[in-house]
Design a protein around this motif. Structure first.
Motif, PDB file in Angstrom:
ATOM      1  N   UNK A  55       0.824  -1.204   0.000  1.00  0.00           N
ATOM      2  CA  UNK A  55       0.000   0.000   0.000  1.00  0.00           C
ATOM      3  C   UNK A  55       0.862   1.259   0.000  1.00  0.00           C
ATOM      4  N   UNK A  56       1.904   1.254   0.832  1.00  0.00           N
ATOM      5  CA  UNK A  56       2.797   2.414   0.902  1.00  0.00           C
ATOM      6  C   UNK A  56       3.507   2.627  -0.430  1.00  0.00           C
ATOM      7  N   UNK A  57       3.956   1.556  -1.058  1.00  0.00           N
ATOM      8  CA  UNK A  57       4.603   1.680  -2.376  1.00  0.00           C
ATOM      9  C   UNK A  57       3.665   2.347  -3.383  1.00  0.00           C
ATOM     10  N   UNK A  58       2.391   1.955  -3.333  1.00  0.00           N
ATOM     11  CA  UNK A  58       1.411   2.537  -4.254  1.00  0.00           C
ATOM     12  C   UNK A  58       1.285   4.041  -4.038  1.00  0.00           C
ATOM     13  N   UNK A  59       1.239   4.456  -2.780  1.00  0.00           N
ATOM     14  CA  UNK A  59       1.116   5.878  -2.463  1.00  0.00           C
ATOM     15  C   UNK A  59       2.355   6.649  -2.923  1.00  0.00           C
ATOM     16  N   UNK A  60       3.533   6.107  -2.582  1.00  0.00           N
ATOM     17  CA  UNK A  60       4.786   6.770  -2.951  1.00  0.00           C
ATOM     18  C   UNK A  60       4.897   6.903  -4.473  1.00  0.00           C
ATOM     19  N   UNK A  61       4.582   5.821  -5.173  1.00  0.00           N
ATOM     20  CA  UNK A  61       4.660   5.857  -6.647  1.00  0.00           C
ATOM     21  C   UNK A  61       3.650   6.844  -7.237  1.00  0.00           C
ATOM     22  N   UNK A  62       2.468   6.903  -6.627  1.00  0.00           N
ATOM     23  CA  UNK A  62       1.426   7.819  -7.129  1.00  0.00           C
ATOM     24  C   UNK A  62       1.915   9.264  -7.120  1.00  0.00           C
ATOM     25  N   UNK A  63       2.620   9.637  -6.057  1.00  0.00           N
ATOM     26  CA  UNK A  63       3.095  11.020  -5.955  1.00  0.00           C
ATOM     27  C   UNK A  63       4.452  11.232  -6.629  1.00  0.00           C
ATOM     28  N   UNK A  64       5.067  10.135  -7.094  1.00  0.00           N
ATOM     29  CA  UNK A  64       6.313  10.251  -7.840  1.00  0.00           C
ATOM     30  C   UNK A  64       7.533  10.547  -6.999  1.00  0.00           C
ATOM     31  N   UNK A  65       7.512  10.139  -5.731  1.00  0.00           N
ATOM     32  CA  UNK A  65       8.654  10.396  -4.852  1.00  0.00           C
ATOM     33  C   UNK A  65       9.656   9.251  -4.914  1.00  0.00           C
ATOM     34  N   UNK A  66      10.885   9.544  -4.515  1.00  0.00           N
ATOM     35  CA  UNK A  66      11.947   8.548  -4.447  1.00  0.00           C
ATOM     36  C   UNK A  66      12.122   8.134  -2.988  1.00  0.00           C
ATOM     37  N   UNK A  67      11.536   7.016  -2.604  1.00  0.00           N
ATOM     38  CA  UNK A  67      11.650   6.503  -1.238  1.00  0.00           C
ATOM     39  C   UNK A  67      11.732   4.986  -1.292  1.00  0.00           C
ATOM     40  N   UNK A  68      12.550   4.417  -0.429  1.00  0.00           N
ATOM     41  CA  UNK A  68      12.652   2.961  -0.351  1.00  0.00           C
ATOM     42  C   UNK A  68      11.550   2.437   0.558  1.00  0.00           C
ATOM     43  N   UNK A  69      10.844   1.399   0.098  1.00  0.00           N
ATOM     44  CA  UNK A  69       9.797   0.764   0.887  1.00  0.00           C
ATOM     45  C   UNK A  69      10.216  -0.689   1.095  1.00  0.00           C
ATOM     46  N   UNK A  70      10.362  -1.080   2.361  1.00  0.00           N
ATOM     47  CA  UNK A  70      10.968  -2.367   2.692  1.00  0.00           C
ATOM     48  C   UNK A  70      10.077  -3.168   3.626  1.00  0.00           C
ATOM     49  N   UNK A  71       9.942  -4.463   3.351  1.00  0.00           N
ATOM     50  CA  UNK A  71       9.305  -5.394   4.289  1.00  0.00           C
ATOM     51  C   UNK A  71      10.408  -5.962   5.172  1.00  0.00           C
ATOM     52  N   UNK A  72      10.363  -5.664   6.461  1.00  0.00           N
ATOM     53  CA  UNK A  72      11.427  -6.112   7.361  1.00  0.00           C
ATOM     54  C   UNK A  72      10.952  -6.032   8.803  1.00  0.00           C
ATOM     55  N   UNK A  73      11.639  -6.756   9.660  1.00  0.00           N
ATOM     56  CA  UNK A  73      11.450  -6.662  11.100  1.00  0.00           C
ATOM     57  C   UNK A  73      12.353  -5.539  11.596  1.00  0.00           C
ATOM     58  N   UNK A  74      11.757  -4.446  12.017  1.00  0.00           N
ATOM     59  CA  UNK A  74      12.550  -3.262  12.391  1.00  0.00           C
ATOM     60  C   UNK A  74      13.375  -3.474  13.649  1.00  0.00           C
ATOM     61  N   UNK A  75      13.087  -4.520  14.416  1.00  0.00           N
ATOM     62  CA  UNK A  75      13.922  -4.813  15.590  1.00  0.00           C
ATOM     63  C   UNK A  75      15.258  -5.400  15.174  1.00  0.00           C
ATOM     64  N   UNK A  76      15.354  -5.868  13.908  1.00  0.00           N
ATOM     65  CA  UNK A  76      16.582  -6.499  13.416  1.00  0.00           C
ATOM     66  C   UNK A  76      17.193  -5.750  12.228  1.00  0.00           C
ATOM     67  N   UNK A  77      16.481  -4.812  11.665  1.00  0.00           N
ATOM     68  CA  UNK A  77      16.891  -4.155  10.422  1.00  0.00           C
ATOM     69  C   UNK A  77      18.223  -3.419  10.580  1.00  0.00           C
ATOM     70  N   UNK A  78      19.097  -3.570   9.588  1.00  0.00           N
ATOM     71  CA  UNK A  78      20.366  -2.845   9.549  1.00  0.00           C
ATOM     72  C   UNK A  78      20.385  -1.932   8.327  1.00  0.00           C
ATOM     73  N   UNK A  79      20.531  -0.649   8.581  1.00  0.00           N
ATOM     74  CA  UNK A  79      20.514   0.327   7.496  1.00  0.00           C
ATOM     75  C   UNK A  79      21.909   0.461   6.898  1.00  0.00           C
ATOM     76  N   UNK A  80      22.028   0.630   5.591  1.00  0.00           N
ATOM     77  CA  UNK A  80      23.353   0.676   4.965  1.00  0.00           C
ATOM     78  C   UNK A  80      24.129   1.964   5.219  1.00  0.00           C
ATOM     79  N   UNK A  81      23.468   2.983   5.731  1.00  0.00           N
ATOM     80  CA  UNK A  81      24.123   4.273   5.977  1.00  0.00           C
ATOM     81  C   UNK A  81      23.734   4.780   7.365  1.00  0.00           C
TER      82      UNK A  81
END
Length: 208
Positions: A55-81
């Protein structure tokens, strides 16, 4: 009020950077805290549920923004930066039920030197007596042993400072309604409070 305070806090935090790296955990299907600011920051939007992320990907794409949308467990997620701003609203009143503490601990450890966590501080007080027992601030959880000042039926009262002077106080949100603590307080007794993560996150107590 809940949404307004989070949005105002994030707005002010973003203003401190030149296009910051923002990780928003627990977006739900609409990512309401990100949508107004997608043109001001580089967002990574995380949810554990595929349907919500779709759903979030659909919204982001509709408005034409550049954002990463990820399915992940945020308690374990490691960001590359290094992360400039962590946003997480994965909680219930008195930090029960949902994994806010675990998520913020994980992501706050990945902050840049001037990084910000939203909400900036979540505080839980014991009433009657208005005694601070738990505080989550910038990914660090503080729990306290207290001397009970007043006898009565124990209640947990939550205050959330999203950022700066933007604060959700008692009854201004479902997150800040009092929660029955399940203990009868006796004036003068000492109680050690702790916090348990895992499947049943929440405040625990032990009479001393």
């Amino acid at each position: 009020m809940r949404l307004a305070m989070f949005l105002r806090g994030l707005r002010d935090a973003i203003a401190r950077f030149d296009r910051p790296e923002v990780v928003y955990a627990g977006t739900g299907p609409f990512a309401p805290l990100a949508i107004p600011f997608l043109d001001r920051a580089q967002f990574t939007l995380i949810d554990i549920h595929e349907e919500a992320a779709r759903s979030v990907r659909t919204i982001v794409d509709h408005f034409g923004f550049d954002a990463a949308v990820i399915v992940a467990d945020a308690t374990q997620y490691e960001h590359p930066r290094p992360i400039d701003i962590v946003v997480a609203e994965v909680m219930q009143k008195a930090l029960t039920v949902e994994p806010q503490v675990e998520i913020v601990r994980n992501l706050a450890a990945q902050l840049s030197a001037d990084g910000i966590v939203i909400p900036e501080c979540i505080a839980v007080d014991l009433d009657p007596g208005n005694v601070r027992i738990v505080e989550l601030e910038r990914g660090v959880l503080h729990t306290r042993t207290v001397a009970v000042p007043v006898s009565g039926h124990g209640m947990y009262r939550t205050t959330i400072r999203t950022y700066g002077n933007h604060v959700l106080r008692e009854y201004e949100s479902g997150l800040t309604h009092p929660e029955i603590a399940g203990l009868q307080l006796c004036e003068g007794e000492r109680i050690a409070f702790s916090y348990e993560t895992g499947k049943r996150p929440g405040i625990r107590f032990q009479r001393l």
